[in-house]
Design a protein around this motif. Sequence first.
Motif, PDB file in Angstrom:
ATOM      1  N   ASP A 130      -3.625  -2.164  12.256  1.00 39.19           N
ATOM      2  CA  ASP A 130      -3.324  -2.631  10.899  1.00 39.19           C
ATOM      3  C   ASP A 130      -2.317  -3.762  11.012  1.00 39.19           C
ATOM      4  O   ASP A 130      -1.331  -3.659  11.757  1.00 39.19           O
ATOM      5  N   GLU A 132       0.416  -6.378   9.073  1.00 35.84           N
ATOM      6  CA  GLU A 132       1.297  -6.445   7.914  1.00 35.84           C
ATOM      7  C   GLU A 132       2.078  -7.758   7.977  1.00 35.84           C
ATOM      8  O   GLU A 132       2.678  -8.073   9.004  1.00 35.84           O
ATOM      9  N   GLN A 140       3.193  -7.549   2.810  1.00 33.55           N
ATOM     10  CA  GLN A 140       1.865  -7.372   2.244  1.00 33.55           C
ATOM     11  C   GLN A 140       0.881  -7.112   3.372  1.00 33.55           C
ATOM     12  O   GLN A 140       1.106  -7.493   4.527  1.00 33.55           O
ATOM     13  N   ASP A 141      -0.221  -6.443   3.027  1.00 29.68           N
ATOM     14  CA  ASP A 141      -1.257  -6.188   4.029  1.00 29.68           C
ATOM     15  C   ASP A 141      -1.872  -7.503   4.481  1.00 29.68           C
ATOM     16  O   ASP A 141      -2.074  -8.421   3.686  1.00 29.68           O
ATOM     17  N   THR A 144      -7.115  -5.409   8.751  1.00 33.69           N
ATOM     18  CA  THR A 144      -7.323  -4.229   9.590  1.00 33.69           C
ATOM     19  C   THR A 144      -8.394  -4.529  10.618  1.00 33.69           C
ATOM     20  O   THR A 144      -9.362  -5.242  10.333  1.00 33.69           O
ATOM     21  N   ARG A 230       6.222   3.144  11.649  1.00 37.36           N
ATOM     22  CA  ARG A 230       6.268   1.975  10.774  1.00 37.36           C
ATOM     23  C   ARG A 230       7.644   1.353  10.892  1.00 37.36           C
ATOM     24  O   ARG A 230       8.664   2.044  10.781  1.00 37.36           O
TER      25      ARG A 230
END
Length: 371
Positions: A130, A132, A140-141, A144, A230
């Motif tokens: 993932d 970021e 924000q994303d 993926t 994270r």
Amino acid sequence: MDLAFLQPLYEHPGPWASVYVDTSRHTEDTAHERHLAAVALSRELSRQGADEDTCRAVREALEGLRRSPEPHGRALFARAGEVALDPPLAVAPDGNRAYWAPLPHTAPLLELAGEDPVCVVAYVDRKGADFELRGALGRQDAGTVTGRQYPVHRTSSVDWSEKHFQLRVENTWEHNAAEIADALAVCQEETRADLLVLVGDDRERRSVHDRLPKRLEDLVVEAPHGAGSRLLDEDVEQARATHVRQRAERELERFLAAREPGDDGRAAAVEGVPALVEAAREHRIDELLIRPDGPDAHREVWIGEDPDQLAVRRTDLKILGEQHSWPARADDALIRSAVATGAPAISVTAAPAAEETEVPVGGLGALLRWK
């Protein structure tokens, strides 16, 4: 720092209003305090000789920030009654400031807007990753990657069939690491990220790192966190600060090495206003290095209408055939020349050696390109 975003400031003649405003304080009276700041800054511009329309444009733009949630601040550059550029700041300025001058006062941006590397954090595991995107204004994303899902786990058996299975696991890991590296390289190109942080188990991080293009090597940091973790904001801020410091140190080392004459007897770096002015006129500045507290940064030079029309003395411009000239700060004049030729600039204050040795001498230096 890529200076291309400053190009609109040099498409029209001055004089220019340059304003730096702090928006880092948030209290019950924030809106009223910012209103008072807008009035005070526009009055200061008027006191310095700015025209009424430009003062009004700046005041209205600042009034628009009364309820802004921006965490640091904003710069505004205006002329002829219009705001031409208003970039957000990554660092809060030391108080609100306003300047009225022939050139926009852009030098503070190297520290206030240039110390904000955009960061892509890649959370890597055996099945994918993932992404970021992190910056001064939040996260924000950024995508993926889903790789092959089977097989991804080894077994403890040692017979031939299980060895074959282990090889398939290794192949899956290799395939997924390559896919993640390719996607991360594309993400960096699309976002123009300055820093890539790999998070995950040691092997997965290293597998992805080894497959990234060589051009990204200096941008990659591996975070000491296990799979599934994270990064906290302070982890990212530490990585970004380290990146800024290391880049400043590398550029300073390049500069110090380039000051020494090569086999052809020429040095690939210069410092001091006279040498920099000559290099700017000849379009030979490849990267501008500025130590903002250096005495040469605010030294007066003379400029003409075009970026390569600058001189230490006014009479020098007349000799060059320029009929119109104005005094300007050396750092702002050199930044204008750098923008015109596509050269980047960097503040070296993040490198401890710059302060300890007062390099570049006077606070201004440049790596050179040769025609």
